[in-house]
Design a protein around this motif. Structure first.
Motif, PDB file in Angstrom:
ATOM      1  N   UNK A 175      47.342  46.303  25.250  1.00 27.23           N
ATOM      2  CA  UNK A 175      47.243  45.523  26.488  1.00 27.23           C
ATOM      3  C   UNK A 175      47.219  46.450  27.697  1.00 27.23           C
ATOM      4  N   UNK A 176      47.958  47.568  27.635  1.00 28.02           N
ATOM      5  CA  UNK A 176      47.903  48.543  28.723  1.00 28.02           C
ATOM      6  C   UNK A 176      46.498  49.096  28.881  1.00 28.02           C
ATOM      7  N   UNK A 177      45.795  49.337  27.772  1.00 27.76           N
ATOM      8  CA  UNK A 177      44.417  49.830  27.828  1.00 27.76           C
ATOM      9  C   UNK A 177      43.486  48.778  28.420  1.00 27.76           C
ATOM     10  N   UNK A 178      43.692  47.520  28.053  1.00 26.61           N
ATOM     11  CA  UNK A 178      42.879  46.436  28.606  1.00 26.61           C
ATOM     12  C   UNK A 178      43.105  46.325  30.110  1.00 26.61           C
ATOM     13  N   UNK A 179      44.356  46.408  30.536  1.00 23.43           N
ATOM     14  CA  UNK A 179      44.681  46.335  31.963  1.00 23.43           C
ATOM     15  C   UNK A 179      44.054  47.507  32.712  1.00 23.43           C
ATOM     16  N   UNK A 180      44.166  48.712  32.163  1.00 23.63           N
ATOM     17  CA  UNK A 180      43.592  49.891  32.809  1.00 23.63           C
ATOM     18  C   UNK A 180      42.079  49.746  32.941  1.00 23.63           C
ATOM     19  N   UNK A 181      41.419  49.253  31.897  1.00 22.35           N
ATOM     20  CA  UNK A 181      39.970  49.056  31.961  1.00 22.35           C
ATOM     21  C   UNK A 181      39.605  48.008  33.007  1.00 22.35           C
ATOM     22  N   UNK A 182      40.366  46.919  33.068  1.00 22.05           N
ATOM     23  CA  UNK A 182      40.100  45.871  34.052  1.00 22.05           C
ATOM     24  C   UNK A 182      40.313  46.387  35.468  1.00 22.05           C
ATOM     25  N   UNK A 183      41.358  47.175  35.670  1.00 20.14           N
ATOM     26  CA  UNK A 183      41.608  47.744  37.005  1.00 20.14           C
ATOM     27  C   UNK A 183      40.502  48.705  37.404  1.00 20.14           C
ATOM     28  N   UNK A 184      40.022  49.511  36.456  1.00 16.94           N
ATOM     29  CA  UNK A 184      38.930  50.437  36.750  1.00 16.94           C
ATOM     30  C   UNK A 184      37.660  49.666  37.101  1.00 16.94           C
ATOM     31  N   UNK A 185      37.391  48.616  36.340  1.00 19.35           N
ATOM     32  CA  UNK A 185      36.205  47.802  36.628  1.00 19.35           C
ATOM     33  C   UNK A 185      36.339  47.126  37.990  1.00 19.35           C
ATOM     34  N   UNK A 186      37.512  46.580  38.286  1.00 22.19           N
ATOM     35  CA  UNK A 186      37.731  45.906  39.567  1.00 22.19           C
ATOM     36  C   UNK A 186      37.576  46.872  40.740  1.00 22.19           C
ATOM     37  N   UNK A 187      38.004  48.114  40.560  1.00 19.04           N
ATOM     38  CA  UNK A 187      37.895  49.105  41.638  1.00 19.04           C
ATOM     39  C   UNK A 187      36.443  49.421  41.957  1.00 19.04           C
ATOM     40  N   UNK A 188      35.546  49.227  40.988  1.00 27.08           N
ATOM     41  CA  UNK A 188      34.141  49.552  41.215  1.00 27.08           C
ATOM     42  C   UNK A 188      33.356  48.374  41.799  1.00 27.08           C
ATOM     43  N   UNK A 189      33.966  47.212  41.865  1.00 29.93           N
ATOM     44  CA  UNK A 189      33.270  46.031  42.385  1.00 29.93           C
ATOM     45  C   UNK A 189      33.266  46.052  43.913  1.00 29.93           C
ATOM     46  N   UNK A 190      32.214  45.493  44.510  1.00 27.97           N
ATOM     47  CA  UNK A 190      32.194  45.431  45.976  1.00 27.97           C
ATOM     48  C   UNK A 190      33.240  44.437  46.471  1.00 27.97           C
ATOM     49  N   UNK A 191      33.730  44.676  47.668  1.00 31.80           N
ATOM     50  CA  UNK A 191      34.729  43.783  48.259  1.00 31.80           C
ATOM     51  C   UNK A 191      34.092  42.437  48.564  1.00 31.80           C
ATOM     52  N   UNK A 192      34.852  41.381  48.407  1.00 34.50           N
ATOM     53  CA  UNK A 192      34.368  40.047  48.744  1.00 34.50           C
ATOM     54  C   UNK A 192      34.413  39.860  50.255  1.00 34.50           C
ATOM     55  N   UNK A 193      33.463  39.141  50.799  1.00 31.95           N
ATOM     56  CA  UNK A 193      33.513  38.889  52.243  1.00 31.95           C
ATOM     57  C   UNK A 193      34.675  37.944  52.552  1.00 31.95           C
ATOM     58  N   UNK A 194      35.231  38.066  53.746  1.00 36.77           N
ATOM     59  CA  UNK A 194      36.285  37.139  54.160  1.00 36.77           C
ATOM     60  C   UNK A 194      35.717  35.734  54.238  1.00 36.77           C
ATOM     61  N   UNK A 195      36.474  34.778  53.749  1.00 32.01           N
ATOM     62  CA  UNK A 195      36.041  33.387  53.801  1.00 32.01           C
ATOM     63  C   UNK A 195      36.312  32.840  55.196  1.00 32.01           C
ATOM     64  N   UNK A 196      35.387  32.065  55.716  1.00 30.78           N
ATOM     65  CA  UNK A 196      35.655  31.441  57.018  1.00 30.78           C
ATOM     66  C   UNK A 196      36.888  30.553  56.928  1.00 30.78           C
ATOM     67  N   UNK A 197      37.602  30.425  58.014  1.00 32.74           N
ATOM     68  CA  UNK A 197      38.872  29.705  58.008  1.00 32.74           C
ATOM     69  C   UNK A 197      38.730  28.253  57.573  1.00 32.74           C
ATOM     70  N   UNK A 198      37.602  27.639  57.828  1.00 34.27           N
ATOM     71  CA  UNK A 198      37.453  26.221  57.507  1.00 34.27           C
ATOM     72  C   UNK A 198      36.912  25.976  56.100  1.00 34.27           C
ATOM     73  N   UNK A 199      36.865  27.010  55.243  1.00 37.07           N
ATOM     74  CA  UNK A 199      36.355  26.838  53.882  1.00 37.07           C
ATOM     75  C   UNK A 199      37.310  26.055  52.983  1.00 37.07           C
ATOM     76  N   UNK A 200      38.598  26.073  53.265  1.00 39.41           N
ATOM     77  CA  UNK A 200      39.581  25.390  52.426  1.00 39.41           C
ATOM     78  C   UNK A 200      40.180  24.206  53.174  1.00 39.41           C
ATOM     79  N   UNK A 201      40.364  23.129  52.447  1.00 40.11           N
ATOM     80  CA  UNK A 201      41.081  21.999  53.028  1.00 40.11           C
ATOM     81  C   UNK A 201      42.578  22.324  53.010  1.00 40.11           C
TER      82      UNK A 201
END
Length: 108
Positions: free
Chosen positions: A54-80
């Motif tokens: 599970x530590x290896x799975x977590x490390x792989x997921x963290x490495x993959x997540x670090x390579x992903x582009x950042x999500x844009x900020x959601x506009x304030x009115x997107x959530x009820x």
């Protein structure tokens, strides 16, 4: 097998407690400390082995997540307001009541 000496320093009260426990166990202090350290090492190694996959799975997921582009900020009115409450509850489940409080789409 040749033995190696390891010297430790500790306060008097702690040393007396160790001596008393060693005596109750029918061991000298050296044998008692070696036994306690060996048992602790075995427990840690067993836990590490148990969680290695599970530590290896977590490390792989963290490495993959670090390579992903950042999500844009959601506009304030997107959530009820109801969606915000649901997100807040979910964050509390993950982080506890004292965890991050900023919700997606809100100012931090």
């Amino acid at each position: 097998m040749a033995k190696t000496r390891i010297s430790i320093s500790l306060d008097r009260d702690h040393a007396e407690r160790i001596r008393a426990h060693a005596e109750r166990a029918g061991m000298d202090v050296s044998a008692y400390l070696v036994n306690a350290a060996t048992r602790q090492m075995a427990e840690v190694e067993a836990a590490e082995a148990q969680f290695a996959r599970i530590d290896a799975v977590i490390a792989a997921a963290e490495a993959e997540a670090a390579s992903l582009p950042a999500l844009p900020d959601a506009p304030e009115n997107d959530l009820t307001e109801e969606e915000r409450r649901e997100v807040r509850k979910a964050l509390e489940l993950v982080y506890g009541a004292e965890g991050p409080t900023a919700l997606p789409g809100s100012a931090a």
